[in-house]
Design a protein around this motif. Structure first.
Motif, PDB file in Angstrom:
ATOM      1  N   GLU A 184      74.245  52.649   9.481  1.00 35.14           N
ATOM      2  CA  GLU A 184      74.662  53.208  10.769  1.00 35.14           C
ATOM      3  C   GLU A 184      76.176  53.388  10.825  1.00 35.14           C
ATOM      4  O   GLU A 184      76.675  54.331  11.430  1.00 35.14           O
ATOM      5  N   ASP A 191      79.306  61.393  11.496  1.00 39.50           N
ATOM      6  CA  ASP A 191      79.272  62.131  12.768  1.00 39.50           C
ATOM      7  C   ASP A 191      80.669  62.449  13.283  1.00 39.50           C
ATOM      8  O   ASP A 191      80.918  63.508  13.856  1.00 39.50           O
ATOM      9  N   GLN A 260      79.066  69.373  11.538  1.00 38.11           N
ATOM     10  CA  GLN A 260      78.864  68.436  12.628  1.00 38.11           C
ATOM     11  C   GLN A 260      79.217  69.104  13.951  1.00 38.11           C
ATOM     12  O   GLN A 260      80.172  69.891  14.044  1.00 38.11           O
ATOM     13  N   VAL A 266      74.845  68.545  20.365  1.00 33.40           N
ATOM     14  CA  VAL A 266      73.713  67.834  19.762  1.00 33.40           C
ATOM     15  C   VAL A 266      72.601  67.653  20.790  1.00 33.40           C
ATOM     16  O   VAL A 266      71.416  67.847  20.491  1.00 33.40           O
ATOM     17  N   THR A 298      79.159  60.245  20.849  1.00 32.99           N
ATOM     18  CA  THR A 298      78.362  60.556  19.659  1.00 32.99           C
ATOM     19  C   THR A 298      77.127  59.670  19.578  1.00 32.99           C
ATOM     20  O   THR A 298      76.021  60.141  19.257  1.00 32.99           O
ATOM     21  N   THR A 299      77.290  58.379  19.867  1.00 31.98           N
ATOM     22  CA  THR A 299      76.143  57.475  19.831  1.00 31.98           C
ATOM     23  C   THR A 299      75.123  57.841  20.893  1.00 31.98           C
ATOM     24  O   THR A 299      73.907  57.810  20.645  1.00 31.98           O
ATOM     25  N   ARG A 302      73.126  60.770  19.652  1.00 34.90           N
ATOM     26  CA  ARG A 302      72.166  60.387  18.621  1.00 34.90           C
ATOM     27  C   ARG A 302      70.956  59.671  19.226  1.00 34.90           C
ATOM     28  O   ARG A 302      69.823  59.839  18.762  1.00 34.90           O
ATOM     29  N   ARG A 305      68.770  62.371  20.748  1.00 31.65           N
ATOM     30  CA  ARG A 305      68.070  63.135  19.715  1.00 31.65           C
ATOM     31  C   ARG A 305      66.925  62.329  19.103  1.00 31.65           C
ATOM     32  O   ARG A 305      65.823  62.853  18.892  1.00 31.65           O
ATOM     33  N   GLU A 306      67.165  61.046  18.819  1.00 32.70           N
ATOM     34  CA  GLU A 306      66.124  60.214  18.220  1.00 32.70           C
ATOM     35  C   GLU A 306      64.970  60.015  19.197  1.00 32.70           C
ATOM     36  O   GLU A 306      63.795  60.065  18.810  1.00 32.70           O
ATOM     37  N   MET A 358      68.952  53.056  15.580  1.00 38.31           N
ATOM     38  CA  MET A 358      69.731  53.317  16.786  1.00 38.31           C
ATOM     39  C   MET A 358      70.120  52.021  17.489  1.00 38.31           C
ATOM     40  O   MET A 358      71.213  51.900  18.036  1.00 38.31           O
ATOM     41  N   ARG A 361      73.053  50.727  15.739  1.00 36.12           N
ATOM     42  CA  ARG A 361      74.250  51.503  16.057  1.00 36.12           C
ATOM     43  C   ARG A 361      74.775  51.156  17.449  1.00 36.12           C
ATOM     44  O   ARG A 361      75.982  50.972  17.633  1.00 36.12           O
TER      45      ARG A 361
END
Length: 391
Positions: A184, A191, A260, A266, A298-299, A302, A305-306, A358, A361
């Protein structure tokens, strides 16, 4: 407790108790009989011999068997305590030694027991069918401590195997956790690499614009405005780099990957992908996302998205999902909910780190991530990412 002073205490207590019981029993049973004093000595010595039974089971067994024969020779009832002590020693031999050694100890104890039972007037005690039955009973008595000792040996071995497997499992979990955290960290670096590079390029471009304004057009007001924007952008980049360095303490270089996108892009791409696949998505993003540090944004992207990918895999077309990103008491909260599948779907195997990655992270940023089923049969993922004040 195989070594040290503490390991002697159980054996010492066992020996003293056995010696005391032997003394009391011989005093009561041999009073007035010939050689009652010798019977008492044999019983006490047999009891004290158990003090070394755990460390020296074989010598103690041989000594107790010898005392059984001596006691039988000098006194009519002087062999009870040595026989009990020899049985205990046999159990320790069975517990500590291999099967051949245990069989030899069983043979020694059984032979001495038969000799102890035999007297000059009982030569036909083991003849005939009744004699065979008596021998079988004596063999059963001698086998009891062997069975108990071997059982304890098996229990000890099973406990050692279970403890070793538990240590191996704990080590494996620690290695997997560390691998996930390193993965991560590498993911965060990938990223953020191009995004930070984009900000640096913007700084250079604005600095060139200010220089051009002063040298070519003499527009000082425009140059001052550009320099102000340059200062704000530089401060933002420094804050984001400071946050990144708090998370990435691994000095290993990470190869960046091209293409990126900004965190907001994203989220939009993830929304478009699942909507095109037949999942109705509602996205609500507050201004807190734009104001948050880059590593937090950014986290959050993500996580969205996940979570939407999981909705697409497990809920499927026809489901409804919602994404809510808002600020809450100094933290950025990300909630992704779905309605669950509209019809039963087969369980799909997990791929990659998924939400576990995740969670690692988010944990690197000091936040928390939870994933659980909802009352309506759907699924909810909630992440809380603290926003540190830049100083």
């Amino acid at each position: 407790m195989e070594g040290g002073r503490r390991g002697w205490w159980p054996e010492l207590v066992l020996g003293l108790v056995a010696a005391g019981l032997g003394l009391a029993s011989t005093r009561l049973s041999t009073a007035g009989l010939p050689n009652d004093g010798w019977a008492t000595v044999v019983a006490v010595v047999a009891g004290l011999g158990l003090i070394g039974v755990r460390r020296l089971p074989w010598p103690v067994l041989v000594g107790e068997c010898a005392l059984m024969l001596v006691g039988d020779a000098v006194a009519r009832t002087g062999t009870d305590t040595p026989q009990l002590a020899a049985a205990i020693a046999l159990g320790f031999v069975a517990h500590r030694a291999s099967w051949p050694a245990t069989a030899a100890a069983f043979g020694l104890f059984g032979t001495v027991t038969v000799l102890d039972v035999l007297d000059p007037g009982t030569a036909g005690l083991f003849s005939g069918a009744l004699g065979v039955l008596r021998l079988a009973m004596l063999a059963g008595v001698a086998a009891a401590p062997v069975a108990f000792g071997r059982y304890l040996r098996g229990v000890r071995h099973a406990a050692q195997v279970a403890e070793e497997r538990a240590r191996e499992a704990e080590t494996r979990r620690a290695v997997e956790t560390r691998a996930a955290r390193l993965a991560e960290r590498a993911g965060i670096a990938r990223d953020l690499h191009d995004i930070v590079a984009h900000h640096i390029a913007a700084i250079a471009l604005r600095a060139g614009s200010a220089r051009y304004a002063v040298q070519r057009t003499g527009g000082t007001e425009e140059a001052v405005l550009v320099l102000g924007e340059l200062r704000d952008t530089a401060g933002q980049v420094l804050d984001e780099l400071r946050e990144l360095l708090k998370v990435l303490r691994d000095p290993d270089a990470v190869e960046p990957v091209g293409g990126q996108l900004e965190p907001e892009q994203v989220i939009r791409d993830a929304e478009r992908r699942v909507r095109e696949a037949g999942v109705a998505v509602r996205v609500s993003v507050s201004a807190a996302l734009t104001a948050a540090p880059l590593v937090v944004r950014t986290t959050a992207a993500r996580v969205v998205r996940e979570a939407l990918t999981n909705t697409l895999k497990h809920a499927g077309p026809g489901a409804a999902a919602s994404v809510d990103i808002r600020s809450d008491d100094g933290a950025l909260v990300v909630e992704v909910r779905d309605s669950g599948p509209v019809r039963p779907r087969p369980a799909l195997p997990p791929s990659g780190h998924g939400l576990a990655g995740m969670r690692e992270r988010v944990g690197l940023l000091g936040g928390t991530l939870t994933a659980a089923a909802t009352d309506g049969g759907g699924w909810q993922v909630r992440a809380r990412l603290p926003i540190r004040e830049s100083g």
